[in-house]
Design an enzyme around this catalytic site. Structure first.
Site, mmCIF file in Angstrom:
data_model
loop_
_atom_site.group_PDB
_atom_site.id
_atom_site.type_symbol
_atom_site.label_atom_id
_atom_site.label_comp_id
_atom_site.label_asym_id
_atom_site.label_seq_id
_atom_site.Cartn_x
_atom_site.Cartn_y
_atom_site.Cartn_z
ATOM 1 N N TYR A 168 -7.596 1.269 14.258
ATOM 2 C CA TYR A 168 -6.357 0.944 13.561
ATOM 3 C C TYR A 168 -5.353 0.317 14.530
ATOM 4 O O TYR A 168 -4.754 -0.716 14.263
ATOM 5 C CB TYR A 168 -5.814 2.241 12.965
ATOM 6 C CG TYR A 168 -4.602 2.132 12.084
ATOM 7 C CD1 TYR A 168 -4.745 2.107 10.702
ATOM 8 C CD2 TYR A 168 -3.318 2.117 12.615
ATOM 9 C CE1 TYR A 168 -3.635 2.049 9.881
ATOM 10 C CE2 TYR A 168 -2.209 2.053 11.797
ATOM 11 C CZ TYR A 168 -2.368 2.025 10.428
ATOM 12 O OH TYR A 168 -1.264 1.969 9.622
ATOM 13 N N ASP A 170 3.234 3.760 8.888
ATOM 14 C CA ASP A 170 1.959 3.201 9.360
ATOM 15 C C ASP A 170 1.637 3.535 10.820
ATOM 16 O O ASP A 170 0.472 3.441 11.224
ATOM 17 C CB ASP A 170 1.939 1.682 9.159
ATOM 18 C CG ASP A 170 1.488 1.290 7.758
ATOM 19 O OD1 ASP A 170 0.827 2.103 7.105
ATOM 20 O OD2 ASP A 170 1.796 0.162 7.329
ATOM 21 N N ASP A 187 0.828 -1.209 0.000
ATOM 22 C CA ASP A 187 0.000 0.000 0.000
ATOM 23 C C ASP A 187 0.862 1.259 0.000
ATOM 24 O O ASP A 187 0.364 2.351 -0.281
ATOM 25 C CB ASP A 187 -1.015 0.015 1.163
ATOM 26 C CG ASP A 187 -0.413 -0.272 2.512
ATOM 27 O OD1 ASP A 187 0.664 -0.905 2.576
ATOM 28 O OD2 ASP A 187 -1.010 0.124 3.532
HETATM 29 FE FE LIG Z 1 1.856 -1.684 6.674
HETATM 30 FE FE LIG Z 2 -0.134 0.897 5.447
#
Ligand SMILES: [Fe+2]
Ligand SMILES: [Fe+2]
Ligand SMILES: Cc1cc2nc3c(=O)[nH]c(=O)nc-3n(C[C@H](O)[C@H](O)[C@H](O)COP(=O)(O)O)c2cc1C
Lengths: 403, 53
Positions: free
Chosen positions: A193, A165, A84
């Protein structure tokens, strides 16, 4: 759409993925979509920090082209291997084949094992710095936050932390900053998350935050790789991470159950009454009707879990089994739990639930409550008392052997 | 007693601390860890660990 200048000469060149509804395959529901954040720094050396998910490569390249031709990019910082954020690298490297990629050793190996590209890669370690001209970047390896290759990038001249992240949220918006969006939604998504992706890594996260605090570096903006950028109060999210990583819990109970004909559900509802009357908050989830990502999010700061299932082929029901298997991976600490359920003849569900709890390191504080077929009034009273007793254990902080 | 580092995630096994979450008491040398012991952070097995220092 024009690129977004987050600091003088530093642009958000990421993309908004409005329609993604599940992430990491089907392990995470993203009802509010997400963003993939990439940041372009204009200096003597034109530098891109992270990229976006592959299908959005063209959109990122278009945004970059508004500021500078992509061919001019000198440096690319790869904070994380996952696709991603690295997916647009192959397309980007075709445009600027001479660019140098910087990342950890594991990032180099991981990128190769994903894309098999022959790119010039420079390995960096904690403490290394890279001069861009007027500015510089320094690197902090952050293994297992959340992959072995993960790293944070910091720009001292801008007091800007780019932790990839960490501190992210799956939250698609036209706004970019924490002071521009509804903060209760922002924190809901940040919690979700952390709970679903970072929960098992709490001890690493706690140590890393300590390490970064000891560096005494000023931070006035945290720009993660998903969602909103923290500028109004970057320490709000750091403090939240410290709380979560420390397994701080509230006096509340989550009752998660699965039922075929409603008997186990009757038990669950009466238990909830007992919990409420004992002065403890409770949330009830039918595991199949609720969204697992949201159940896990609610459980993050919840002290007590009650798991219910009727018996099916000598075992618990499959929705519950899948849920508990996911929960096991989260390595929840400092929690207490108990099992309950209805059965018809041999039973077995509650024993199976307890087995998984044992493997998960979650302390079982009271024996399971099983009821044959539909609970009668006496049995419902026992359910009520089961709830009350469990609520008392939660209030005591689960001092009976939980860790 | 030697410390061992996980090559996958850089977690360091310190025998002085053990790994109480996995039922390994403080004072257990790395060599005495059960064969099925795994890194408490990333789940890598014992063969992924190297001696520190
Ligand atoms: Fe990741
Ligand atoms: Fe990510
Ligand atoms: C949230 C998350 C957790 C992961 N945990 C592990 C892990 O514990 N051990 C491991 O070897 N790989 C882990 N991986 C890496 C995946 O197994 C790897 O990316 C794999 O190539 C994905 O294959 P797929 O595309 O078939 O899903 C994890 C990936 C994600 C997104």
């Amino acid at each position: 759409m024009k690129p977004y200048e987050i600091k003088k000469g530093i642009y958000w060149v990421g993309v908004v993925d409005w329609n993604v509804r599940t992430f990491h395959g089907h392990t995470y529901t993203t009802k509010r979509g997400t963003t993939y954040n990439a940041y372009l720094i204009i200096d003597d050396k034109i530098t891109l920090v992270d990229t976006v998910y592959g299908p959005f490569a063209d959109e990122m390249l278009e945004k970059i082209a508004h500021i500078v031709p992509a061919e001019k990019i000198d440096y690319i910082i790869a904070n994380h291997v996952e696709t991603d954020h690295s997916g647009a690298l192959p397309a980007l490297m075709r445009r600027c084949p001479g660019a140098k990629v910087f990342g950890t050793e594991k990032c180099r190996d991981g990128l190769y094992k994903n894309y098999y590209g022959k790119w010039e890669f420079k390995t960096v370690k904690t403490g290394d710095t890279l001069s861009l001209g007027r500015r510089s970047l320094s690197f902090i390896e952050a293994p297992m936050i959340h992959w072995p290759d993960s790293m944070f990038t910091y720009c001292p001249q801008e007091k800007l932390l780019l932790p990839n992240d960490a501190f992210g949220q799956h939250y698609a918006t036209s706004e970019r900053f924490d002071d521009e969006v509804d903060n209760s939604i922002l924190m809901e998504e940040a919690t979700k998350y952390y709970a679903n992706i970072l929960w098992p890594l709490g001890s690493v996260i706690a140590r890393k935050i300590e390490e970064v605090k000891k560096l005494n570096i000023p931070i006035d903006m945290i720009a993660p790789s998903h969602g909103i950028i923290w500028r109004k109060d970057p320490f709000k999210i750091i403090d939240a991470y410290v709380q979560w990583a420390g397994n701080t819990t509230k006096e509340k109970v989550a009752v998660v159950y699965e039922t075929m004909w409603g008997a186990t559900e009757k038990m669950a509802r009466r238990m909830a009454e007992g919990i409420i009357d004992a002065g403890v908050g409770v949330t009830l989830f039918d595991v199949n009707l609720s969204d697992r990502t949201e159940i896990i999010s609610e459980m993050l700061d919840t002290k007590g879990f009650l798991f219910g299932s009727s018996t099916h082929d000598n075992d618990m029901l499959p929705g519950m089994a899948g849920f508990l298997e996911f929960l096991k991976g989260l390595k929840a600490k400092n929690r207490i739990a108990s099992a309950f359920g209805s059965y018809g003849w041999g039973g077995g569900a509650t024993q199976e639930i307890e087995k998984v709890l044992l493997e998960s390191g979650i302390a079982v504080t009271q024996p399971p409550l099983s009821v044959k077929y539909m609970p009668d009034e006496n049995e419902l009273t026992r359910c009520y008392e089961f709830g009350t007793a469990f609520a008392q254990a939660v209030k005591k902080g689960g001092s009976d052997g939980s860790r | 007693m030697d410390k061992y580092r996980c090559e996958v995630c850089n977690y360091v096994y310190d025998p002085a601390l053990g790994d109480p979450d996995s039922g390994v008491p403080a004072g257990t040398p790395f060599e005495k860890l059960p064969d099925d012991w795994v890194c408490p952070v990333c789940g890598a097995d014992k063969s992924q660990f190297v001696k520190e220092g």
